[in-house]
Design a protein around this motif. Structure first.
Motif, PDB file in Angstrom:
ATOM      1  N   ARG A   1      -0.406   3.582  -3.197  1.00 39.61           N
ATOM      2  CA  ARG A   1      -0.840   4.126  -3.341  1.00 39.61           C
ATOM      3  C   ARG A   1      -0.732   6.506  -3.945  1.00 39.61           C
ATOM      4  O   ARG A   1      -1.631   6.432  -4.033  1.00 39.61           O
ATOM      5  CB  ARG A   1      -1.394   4.785  -1.121  1.00 39.61           C
TER       6      ARG A   1
ATOM      7  N   ALA B   1      -6.805   1.274  -5.219  1.00 39.89           N
ATOM      8  CA  ALA B   1      -5.151   1.229  -5.284  1.00 39.89           C
ATOM      9  C   ALA B   1      -4.488  -0.223  -5.642  1.00 39.89           C
ATOM     10  O   ALA B   1      -3.291  -0.034  -6.499  1.00 39.89           O
ATOM     11  CB  ALA B   1      -4.118   2.129  -3.861  1.00 39.89           C
TER      12      ALA B   1
ATOM     13  N   ARG C   1      -0.973   5.416  -7.288  1.00 40.45           N
ATOM     14  CA  ARG C   1      -2.040   5.865  -7.516  1.00 40.45           C
ATOM     15  C   ARG C   1      -2.971   7.556  -7.672  1.00 40.45           C
ATOM     16  O   ARG C   1      -3.085   7.782  -8.665  1.00 40.45           O
ATOM     17  CB  ARG C   1      -3.659   4.962  -6.562  1.00 40.45           C
TER      18      ARG C   1
ATOM     19  N   HIS D   1       1.241  -0.935   0.012  1.00 45.57           N
ATOM     20  CA  HIS D   1       0.076  -0.407   0.167  1.00 45.57           C
ATOM     21  C   HIS D   1       1.065   1.475   0.003  1.00 45.57           C
ATOM     22  O   HIS D   1       0.631   2.169  -0.510  1.00 45.57           O
ATOM     23  CB  HIS D   1      -0.922   0.549   0.984  1.00 45.57           C
TER      24      HIS D   1
END
Length: 190
Positions: free
Chosen positions: A37, A82, A40, A33
């Protein structure tokens, strides 16, 4: 997606250890992540994790499934968005082939390193190159003690190191990814 001509990757093999020997590093779930993230946020085409070990691939694929199809997808749709960028591959070659299948051409490679190389480019130079959107690009992030010099030097571009005011220079791949993406794609440039 504004930057759908750019991919980012975390390379677990080849990586260097402290003795400068080639090794395969381990995936950490935080990398999932904490890199997906910002990928994204800055609207990249995708995030590849290069991990040749099958047991490690299994963990990564389960995490992808959890956040894109499982309970995680409905629990936190933003993380699902994401997570949908993340793909796992066994090698850099496989990653290059997958990008070629998707975009119709091989990406130009952008190495990152904590060391400066003769052919190093600045972030402002790289921003200009990426803004033209003439090609497909892949940012390679090393793990462990970095990527082997042979790999770094074989890339089309090498980004300048992220430097602080002192001589300590050992960021986590997650921190480096966020800083690099912000320097290359932020609309709020200082």
């Amino acid at each position: 997606m504004h930057n759908d001509h750019v991919y980012i990757s975390v390379v677990h093999y080849p990586a260097l250890n402290k003795e400068k020997k080639w090794v395969c590093t381990s995936f950490t779930t935080l990398d999932f992540h904490d890199i997906a993230r910002p990928a994204r946020t800055y609207e990249l085409a995708g995030y590849y994790i290069v991990q040749p070990l099958e047991a490690q691939q299994f963990v990564i694929k389960e995490q992808i499934k959890y956040w894109t199809e499982g309970f995680g997808a409905s629990f936190n749709p933003k993380r699902s968005m994401a997570g949908s960028l993340v793909k796992v591959v066994s090698s850099i070659t496989e990653m290059l082939e997958k990008i070629k299948e998707e975009k119709g051409k091989y990406p130009k490679l952008i190495a990152t390193s904590a060391k400066k190389y003769p052919q190093t480019v600045s972030y402002s130079q790289m921003r200009e190159i990426l803004n033209k959107k003439d090609d497909v690009y892949l940012i390679l992030l090393g793990t462990g003690w970095g990527m082997p010099p042979e790999l770094v030097e074989s890339c089309d571009y090498i980004l300048e190191p992220i430097l602080g005011p002192g001589d300590y220079n050992h960021l986590s791949v997650r921190n480096a990814a966020a800083i690099i993406l912000d320097r290359l794609f932020s609309i709020n440039r200082c």
